[in-house]
Design a protein around this motif. Structure first.
Motif, PDB file in Angstrom:
ATOM      1  N   TYR A  46       0.765  -1.250   0.000  1.00 12.57           N
ATOM      2  CA  TYR A  46       0.000   0.000   0.000  1.00 12.57           C
ATOM      3  C   TYR A  46       0.799   1.305   0.000  1.00 12.57           C
ATOM      4  O   TYR A  46       0.211   2.353  -0.230  1.00 12.57           O
ATOM      5  N   SER A  47       2.096   1.269   0.292  1.00 16.98           N
ATOM      6  CA  SER A  47       2.818   2.542   0.441  1.00 16.98           C
ATOM      7  C   SER A  47       2.793   3.376  -0.843  1.00 16.98           C
ATOM      8  O   SER A  47       2.593   4.593  -0.788  1.00 16.98           O
ATOM      9  N   GLY A  48       2.965   2.718  -1.987  1.00 18.58           N
ATOM     10  CA  GLY A  48       2.969   3.448  -3.261  1.00 18.58           C
ATOM     11  C   GLY A  48       1.630   4.111  -3.523  1.00 18.58           C
ATOM     12  O   GLY A  48       1.558   5.265  -3.963  1.00 18.58           O
ATOM     13  N   LYS A  49       0.561   3.375  -3.233  1.00 20.05           N
ATOM     14  CA  LYS A  49      -0.782   3.917  -3.483  1.00 20.05           C
ATOM     15  C   LYS A  49      -1.070   5.100  -2.543  1.00 20.05           C
ATOM     16  O   LYS A  49      -1.657   6.099  -2.956  1.00 20.05           O
ATOM     17  N   ILE A  50      -0.643   4.946  -1.298  1.00 19.06           N
ATOM     18  CA  ILE A  50      -0.866   6.026  -0.333  1.00 19.06           C
ATOM     19  C   ILE A  50      -0.067   7.268  -0.743  1.00 19.06           C
ATOM     20  O   ILE A  50      -0.578   8.378  -0.740  1.00 19.06           O
ATOM     21  N   PHE A  51       1.186   7.031  -1.147  1.00 20.12           N
ATOM     22  CA  PHE A  51       2.020   8.154  -1.601  1.00 20.12           C
ATOM     23  C   PHE A  51       1.357   8.843  -2.801  1.00 20.12           C
ATOM     24  O   PHE A  51       1.323  10.069  -2.888  1.00 20.12           O
ATOM     25  N   GLY A  52       0.820   8.049  -3.706  1.00 24.16           N
ATOM     26  CA  GLY A  52       0.163   8.581  -4.909  1.00 24.16           C
ATOM     27  C   GLY A  52      -0.982   9.519  -4.547  1.00 24.16           C
ATOM     28  O   GLY A  52      -1.142  10.588  -5.139  1.00 24.16           O
ATOM     29  N   LYS A  53      -1.783   9.112  -3.563  1.00 31.99           N
ATOM     30  CA  LYS A  53      -2.908   9.961  -3.142  1.00 31.99           C
ATOM     31  C   LYS A  53      -2.386  11.227  -2.458  1.00 31.99           C
ATOM     32  O   LYS A  53      -2.904  12.315  -2.669  1.00 31.99           O
ATOM     33  N   CYS A  54      -1.339  11.037  -1.644  1.00 29.82           N
ATOM     34  CA  CYS A  54      -0.775  12.192  -0.927  1.00 29.82           C
ATOM     35  C   CYS A  54      -0.208  13.209  -1.916  1.00 29.82           C
ATOM     36  O   CYS A  54      -0.421  14.404  -1.750  1.00 29.82           O
ATOM     37  N   ILE A  55       0.464  12.730  -2.931  1.00 32.76           N
ATOM     38  CA  ILE A  55       1.068  13.687  -3.873  1.00 32.76           C
ATOM     39  C   ILE A  55      -0.013  14.368  -4.720  1.00 32.76           C
ATOM     40  O   ILE A  55       0.098  15.555  -5.043  1.00 32.76           O
ATOM     41  N   SER A  56      -1.076  13.639  -5.025  1.00 33.28           N
ATOM     42  CA  SER A  56      -2.176  14.267  -5.765  1.00 33.28           C
ATOM     43  C   SER A  56      -2.822  15.370  -4.935  1.00 33.28           C
ATOM     44  O   SER A  56      -3.234  16.395  -5.468  1.00 33.28           O
ATOM     45  N   LEU A  57      -2.914  15.156  -3.629  1.00 29.53           N
ATOM     46  CA  LEU A  57      -3.598  16.131  -2.778  1.00 29.53           C
ATOM     47  C   LEU A  57      -2.658  17.221  -2.245  1.00 29.53           C
ATOM     48  O   LEU A  57      -3.036  18.381  -2.180  1.00 29.53           O
ATOM     49  N   LEU A  58      -1.439  16.831  -1.872  1.00 27.55           N
ATOM     50  CA  LEU A  58      -0.543  17.808  -1.242  1.00 27.55           C
ATOM     51  C   LEU A  58       0.405  18.489  -2.240  1.00 27.55           C
ATOM     52  O   LEU A  58       1.067  19.454  -1.911  1.00 27.55           O
ATOM     53  N   LYS A  59       0.490  17.905  -3.426  1.00 26.05           N
ATOM     54  CA  LYS A  59       1.216  18.477  -4.584  1.00 26.05           C
ATOM     55  C   LYS A  59       2.747  18.446  -4.508  1.00 26.05           C
ATOM     56  O   LYS A  59       3.400  18.579  -5.513  1.00 26.05           O
ATOM     57  N   GLU A  60       3.331  18.339  -3.307  1.00 27.02           N
ATOM     58  CA  GLU A  60       4.796  18.344  -3.210  1.00 27.02           C
ATOM     59  C   GLU A  60       5.323  16.982  -2.772  1.00 27.02           C
ATOM     60  O   GLU A  60       4.769  16.390  -1.834  1.00 27.02           O
TER      61      GLU A  60
END
Lengths: 198, 74
Positions: free
Chosen positions: A42-56
């Motif tokens: 799950y780490s990659g998927k979680i990171f993907g959502k975080c980067i989509s939302l937090l942008k950095e």
């Protein structure tokens, strides 16, 4: 005793083992190899959502770390009523929305519930969003408000049902449907503003 | 049907690959700290509680005379 002499490695855990079974084993044995399996899944998927939302990227990496700590500390509270993926994505979305809200970067998060239910919103075909070029999807997602973005990600990236989204966001199912419609509308409007010529 | 959202997710996951081990190491470091604090508390908390009990006039279990099991008839 054998476990102490030969510690369990992640590669020893069958890849077909369900998330629920991995959690059960982790809680029973506290063997970190089981947690490593969840991290790999799950780490990659979680990171993907975080980067989509937090942008950095740096913020997304920090958020991924904090979200995994939350998951680890609350793993015993996972009841199994929902899918494990839904549970962790719920932690992820709520965490990111909270970060944005605290930074007060997105006014849409403060006036979220002001919109009335009765506004008429045209429905937009799913294919309009799904068949877009990824490079353009990224640009539009950067522009639209975080709350709209999270609804679109839950529906189209995580394949969540309206009921699941309603549980995560603590909104009624009809409110969720309306939110998705509005998000699609904002998406289309933003697309037209950016790519005027098409 | 194509799903550009899934394609974006895949792209982001690939982007995470170089950062993944670094994040994992930080999580492992944090969990080790928690575990250490937990172990310390586990080790000393009962002793500290014993001191408090003794100070408040109660009897510390450690000071209890041990039962003499030498006579099997007891």
């Amino acid at each position: 005793m054998i476990n102490l002499l030969y510690p369990l490695l992640t590669r020893d855990i069958p890849t077909t083992m369900s998330d629920e079974d991995v959690i059960k084993e982790y809680l029973a044995t506290q063997n970190s190899a089981y947690f490593d399996v969840l991290y790999k899944r799950y780490s990659g998927k979680i990171f993907g959502k975080c980067i989509s939302l937090l942008k950095e990227e740096a913020k997304a990496a920090d958020a991924t770390q904090e979200i995994f700590m939350k998951i680890l500390l609350n793993l015993s509270k996972f009841s199994g009523k929902s899918k494990f993926s839904t549970w962790i994505y719920s932690i992820t979305y709520n965490f990111c929305i909270d970060v944005i809200r605290r930074a007060k970067k997105d006014p849409s998060l403060l006036v979220d519930d002001i919109e009335t239910k009765h506004d008429v919103v045209d429905d937009i075909e799913d294919t309009y969003l799904l068949e877009l070029k990824v490079s353009r999807l990224k640009v539009i997602l950067e522009e639209i408000p975080a709350m709209d973005k999270s609804f679109l990600l839950m529906k189209y990236q995580d394949d969540m049902s309206i009921r699941e989204i309603s549980e995560i966001t603590k909104k009624s199912e009809s409110a969720v449907k309306m939110k998705i419609k509005r998000a699609k509308q904002k998406f289309k409007k933003t697309y037209k503003e950016i790519y005027k010529e098409e | 049907m194509r799903n550009s959202f899934k394609e974006l997710e895949k792209e982001n996951m690939e982007r995470f690959e170089k950062e993944s081990q670094n994040v994992k190491d930080k999580i492992d470091g944090e969990t080790s700290s928690f575990k250490f604090i937990g172990d310390v508390l586990d080790l000393y908390f009962s002793k500290v509680m014993g001191v408090f009990v003794a100070m408040s006039g109660g009897k510390d279990d450690d000071n209890k005379p041990k039962k003499d099991n030498s006579n099997p008839a007891d």
